[in-house]
Every structure is written in C-alpha cells, then in structure tokens.
Design an enzyme around this catalytic site. Structure first.
Site, PDB file in Angstrom:
ATOM      1  N   ASN A   7      36.293  -7.213  -9.178  1.00 46.29           N
ATOM      2  CA  ASN A   7      35.652  -7.903 -10.287  1.00 46.29           C
ATOM      3  C   ASN A   7      34.696  -6.896 -10.927  1.00 46.29           C
ATOM      4  O   ASN A   7      33.598  -6.661 -10.422  1.00 46.29           O
ATOM      5  CB  ASN A   7      34.908  -9.127  -9.734  1.00 46.29           C
ATOM      6  CG  ASN A   7      34.212  -9.925 -10.818  1.00 46.29           C
ATOM      7  OD1 ASN A   7      34.202  -9.538 -11.995  1.00 46.29           O
ATOM      8  ND2 ASN A   7      33.622 -11.034 -10.435  1.00 46.29           N
ATOM      9  N   ARG A  94      39.947  -9.598 -11.503  1.00 46.39           N
ATOM     10  CA  ARG A  94      39.448 -10.749 -12.235  1.00 46.39           C
ATOM     11  C   ARG A  94      39.312 -10.332 -13.693  1.00 46.39           C
ATOM     12  O   ARG A  94      38.582  -9.391 -14.014  1.00 46.39           O
ATOM     13  CB  ARG A  94      38.086 -11.178 -11.704  1.00 46.39           C
ATOM     14  CG  ARG A  94      37.519 -12.304 -12.519  1.00 46.39           C
ATOM     15  CD  ARG A  94      36.077 -12.559 -12.207  1.00 46.39           C
ATOM     16  NE  ARG A  94      35.607 -13.695 -12.983  1.00 46.39           N
ATOM     17  CZ  ARG A  94      34.372 -13.809 -13.469  1.00 46.39           C
ATOM     18  NH1 ARG A  94      33.491 -12.856 -13.247  1.00 46.39           N
ATOM     19  NH2 ARG A  94      34.015 -14.861 -14.152  1.00 46.39           N
ATOM     20  N   HIS A 183      35.668 -19.913 -15.130  1.00 40.16           N
ATOM     21  CA  HIS A 183      35.645 -20.293 -13.698  1.00 40.16           C
ATOM     22  C   HIS A 183      36.964 -20.941 -13.285  1.00 40.16           C
ATOM     23  O   HIS A 183      37.012 -21.713 -12.321  1.00 40.16           O
ATOM     24  CB  HIS A 183      34.526 -21.312 -13.388  1.00 40.16           C
ATOM     25  CG  HIS A 183      33.126 -20.795 -13.543  1.00 40.16           C
ATOM     26  ND1 HIS A 183      32.134 -21.533 -14.111  1.00 40.16           N
ATOM     27  CD2 HIS A 183      32.564 -19.614 -13.190  1.00 40.16           C
ATOM     28  CE1 HIS A 183      31.001 -20.838 -14.104  1.00 40.16           C
ATOM     29  NE2 HIS A 183      31.252 -19.656 -13.550  1.00 40.16           N
ATOM     30  N   ARG A 242      21.283 -19.800 -18.900  1.00 38.73           N
ATOM     31  CA  ARG A 242      21.930 -20.255 -20.144  1.00 38.73           C
ATOM     32  C   ARG A 242      21.562 -21.710 -20.417  1.00 38.73           C
ATOM     33  O   ARG A 242      21.493 -22.521 -19.497  1.00 38.73           O
ATOM     34  CB  ARG A 242      23.455 -20.145 -20.026  1.00 38.73           C
ATOM     35  CG  ARG A 242      23.958 -18.732 -19.873  1.00 38.73           C
ATOM     36  CD  ARG A 242      25.490 -18.709 -20.010  1.00 38.73           C
ATOM     37  NE  ARG A 242      26.031 -17.465 -19.517  1.00 38.73           N
ATOM     38  CZ  ARG A 242      26.920 -17.384 -18.531  1.00 38.73           C
ATOM     39  NH1 ARG A 242      27.385 -18.474 -17.946  1.00 38.73           N
ATOM     40  NH2 ARG A 242      27.354 -16.207 -18.132  1.00 38.73           N
ATOM     41  N   GLU A 385      36.798 -17.513  -4.691  1.00 37.92           N
ATOM     42  CA  GLU A 385      37.516 -16.978  -5.848  1.00 37.92           C
ATOM     43  C   GLU A 385      38.297 -15.718  -5.483  1.00 37.92           C
ATOM     44  O   GLU A 385      39.391 -15.504  -5.999  1.00 37.92           O
ATOM     45  CB  GLU A 385      36.521 -16.696  -6.984  1.00 37.92           C
ATOM     46  CG  GLU A 385      36.015 -17.977  -7.611  1.00 37.92           C
ATOM     47  CD  GLU A 385      34.741 -17.825  -8.430  1.00 37.92           C
ATOM     48  OE1 GLU A 385      33.663 -17.676  -7.806  1.00 37.92           O
ATOM     49  OE2 GLU A 385      34.813 -17.846  -9.657  1.00 37.92           O
TER      50      GLU A 385
END
Ligand code: ADP
Length: 398
Positions: A7, A94, A183, A242, A385
């Site tokens: 990633n 990813r 996601h 966020r 993940e």
C-alpha cells in the site's frame, strides 16, 4: 504461494508478506518519511510463532530505495523469511481509485497503468503514489506478477440512482463526477464474513468501517448498493480529521466571507475538521481521555459521530427494505464500546438491541453483541484488508 501486499502512499509504503497456504503473515512493516532527511524502515516477522522486530533510520530519498531495503530484509540471513526475492510470486497493490474502468481486481499491464494515470485527477493524492509503488515493485520483484486491487471496485454495483449527483448531466458524462466510494476491500471482506456467519448469502448487511477514515456500505445479497463516501473520501461520516457531510453552501460562505482559497478550504475540511476540529484530538484514544475528564466538546463530538452513523443505518435499512445485520469494523469499530453503545441506542424499531455483557466479553473473529432475542444481529468483525488483497491477488494469478 507467498504474496507481498503493498500500500504505497506519497511518503510511505505499508507492506505485508503473506503465506497463502496458511493465510498468515510472514513479515510486515512500513517504510515512512520517504524523501525527508531521515527515513524509517520498520520490519516485523512472525515465523514459527517467534516475533522479531527492527527499526532502521537512514535517508530514503525515494520509494525504490525503501522497497529495495524491504526486499533485502525479507531475504536477510538473520531476519529474512524467504531465501530469494523470486520466492515472492505475486505482489498485490492497493490502488485507491479505479473510476468506472475497474470493477474487479486485475493483473497490472501497461494498459492498466495508463488507465490508472488517466484517473489521477479523481484521486490526486493517492493514485500517483500507488502507481509509483507498482513501478518500483516491478523493478525490485521482476519475476513476480503485479496485481491491482481497487478500493472502489466493490462499490461499482451501486445503481445509477444512488451514484449520480443532481448536477448537469455533462459533468458526469465528460468528467466522471459521481459517487465511487472507498474502503471497498474492507466492506467486501467483513460483509462476506457476516453473510457466512448468518448462513445467508442473501442477507441485508450494513457494514460500518470506523478507522481514521470512516465509511459505511449497504450490502444486499453480497452486492453493494450504496456507500457513504462519494467522488472522494471526504463525505459521509465524521472522521478523524475529515468533516464528512456538510452543506456545500459552507464552502462558498468561507470563500466569500473569509477569502479562503480552494486549497485552504480543502485543507480545513480534510485535515482540520472531524474529531480534530470538534475536540482538538484526532485519535479516538485521545478523545476517550477527554471524555474521562468530562470534556463537553468531546461528549458532543461522540454524540455527533454516532448520530451520523445512526442516520445512515436508517437510510440503508430503508433502501434495502430491511436489515439482517450491522457490522462494526476497523480501529474504532472494533475497539470502542462507547461508540457502539451510542450507535445502537434507541434502535429497537429496527430490531437493533445492544448487549453490554456480550460486548464486554470479546472473542476473536466474528463476535455477536446483540441481545438474544434481537431481530437484527449486531456484529464486531475485525477487518483484514491485506489478507483480502492477497486473496484477490491469488485468484488472478493462480
Ligand atoms: P486507518 O487504517 O484508517 O489508519 P485504523 O483502522 O487503524 O485506521 O483505526 C484508527 C483509529 O482507531 C484511531 O482513531 C484509533 O484511535 C482507533 N483505535 C485503535 N485502537 C483503539 C482502541 N483500543 N480504543 C479506541 N480507539 C482505538
């Protein structure tokens, strides 16, 4: 088969080498502060139940130097887990934004790379870094197949009435402005686990991924039908830094009243808002400390955080005409009891009834935390993940 999962971010590379026979990690770690004065390589191995850990600090001018060092460590005589880089048969990357071009995992070819490049405007912070990761891995592991797993792919089944925004058609047709969602790897992984646990592949499941970034998905019979993030990852739930959903009018107001530039507003909403903006703290563990001190901002922020999740549970139960299970996952979803409690409070109408004792007595794997008679299951399912990326990579290369 050994699969390396990568990633790559703009100044970091997270990696994990997974033995697919056991689906267990052989090694994992992080290269960070790439391009800064002092870079860091963290490396951990788990062979034969024995954990070895090391951290190196040295200048890492670019991703190539960082990944080369990882390859050396993986094959090192003392701390290595394979004897030669060729024992790594595939690398799963990813890739954040696949636009409408990628609905599933693909082997990375020149054409795939070109398409990922075309999508840079949609994910300017992520896709360029992801592509660097691919190009570096191609040189460091030339014998391995490179595979791309897109964060957006699982959400490509969302129907048009849900993914379109009510702005003039040409902005969708010409620029691809629509909801994509992120996601996806995590929502897919935990929704499949939930369906398996329920023994019902047609189950209506709402997945709630609460990490630093946070999003939810409505999954009906294994198919994603809606999600809370949009064209980018800023909207939907309240996150670490966020804002999640806000009235777009606020943006114009800030520009007009404060003279803020686009960059300043983007920075405010992406990096200074969410829990950080409300409490001064980004990490939920720090927010928790404030809660213990009775901090009023923290109490309100957690109420707001949970309220937003409740709103989407109601919305997704409505669009699926029911809900069989809600699933909490990721750092906060898996670990923070008080948020699960707040979310599940006063939801008996939807069959959601939280059981405090079951929540306290956590077990590994899928863990049920609803009362015995509740109509809707409430589950904690740890996400993974990296494993999901490795599994999908295996499917493509085997
Ligand atoms: P990401 O992958 O998006 O960086 P994670 O899934 O690792 O995020 O989640 C990070 C968040 O999880 C942080 O806000 C952190 O505070 C929270 N978290 C992790 N462990 C705990 C814990 N034991 N209790 C409360 N919050 C936790």
């Amino acid at each position: 088969m050994n699969i390396l999962v990568i990633n790559a971010g703009s100044s970091s590379i997270k990696y994990q080498l997974i033995d697919m026979d056991t689906e267990l990690p052989l090694a994992s770690g992080l290269v960070e502060r790439i391009g800064l004065e002092e870079g860091v390589v963290k490396y951990k191995t788990f062979v034969n139940g024995e954990k070895k850990e090391l951290k190196e600090t040295f200048p890492i001018p670019n991703h190539t130097v960082g990944l080369k060092r990882v390859a050396e460590l993986l094959t090192d005589e003392k701390v290595g887990v394979v004897s030669d880089p060729s024992e790594i048969q595939a690398v799963g990357h990813r890739l954040v934004h696949g636009g409408e071009a990628f609905t599933k995992t693909v082997e990375i070819t020149e054409a795939v790379k070109a398409k990922v490049k075309e999508l840079f405007p949609l994910a300017p912070l992520h896709n360029p870094a992801n592509l660097i990761g691919v190009e570096v891995a191609e040189t460091v592991f030339p014998n391995a197949k490179q595979v791309g797993v897109f964060d957006t792919a699982f959400h490509q089944t969302i129907p048009e009435k849900a993914f379109r925004y009510a702005i003039p058609v040409e902005f969708y047709k010409e620029m691809g402005i629509r909801k994509y969602g992120f996601h996806g790897t995590s929502h897919k992984f935990v929704s499949e686990k939930a369906a398996e646990y329920l023994g019902n592949k047609d189950a209506k499941i709402i997945t709630i991924h609460l990490g630093n970034g946070a999003s939810m998905a409505a999954v009906n019979g294994g198919v994603c039908v809606d999600t809370t993030m949009g064209m980018g990852p800023l909207c939907g739930l309240i996150m670490g830094t966020r804002s999640g959903d806000i009235d777009p009018a606020i943006i114009f107001f800030l520009a007009e009243q404060k003279g803020y530039s686009v960059n300043e507003i983007s920075n405010l909403l992406n990096k200074e808002s969410g829990m950080k903006g409300l409490t001064g703290q980004t990490d939920m563990r720090d927010v928790e400390k404030l809660l213990d001190e009775g901090d009023e901002n923290a109490i309100l922020a957690c109420d707001m955080y949970a309220y937003r999740i409740k709103q989407f549970i109601g919305s997704y139960a409505a669009i699926m005409n029911g809900v069989d299970a809600i699933v909490f996952t990721a750092g906060i979803g898996e670990n923070k009891t008080s948020i699960r409690k707040l979310v599940c409070e006063d939801m008996a109408y939807l069959g959601i009834e939280w059981d405090e004792v079951k929540d306290k007595n956590r077990t590994d794997g899928v863990h049920e935390i609803n009362t015995d008679n509740a109509k809707t299951k409430v589950l904690i399912i740890p996400t993974n993940e990296e494993l999901e990326i490795a599994r999908q990579t295996l499917e493509v290369v085997k």
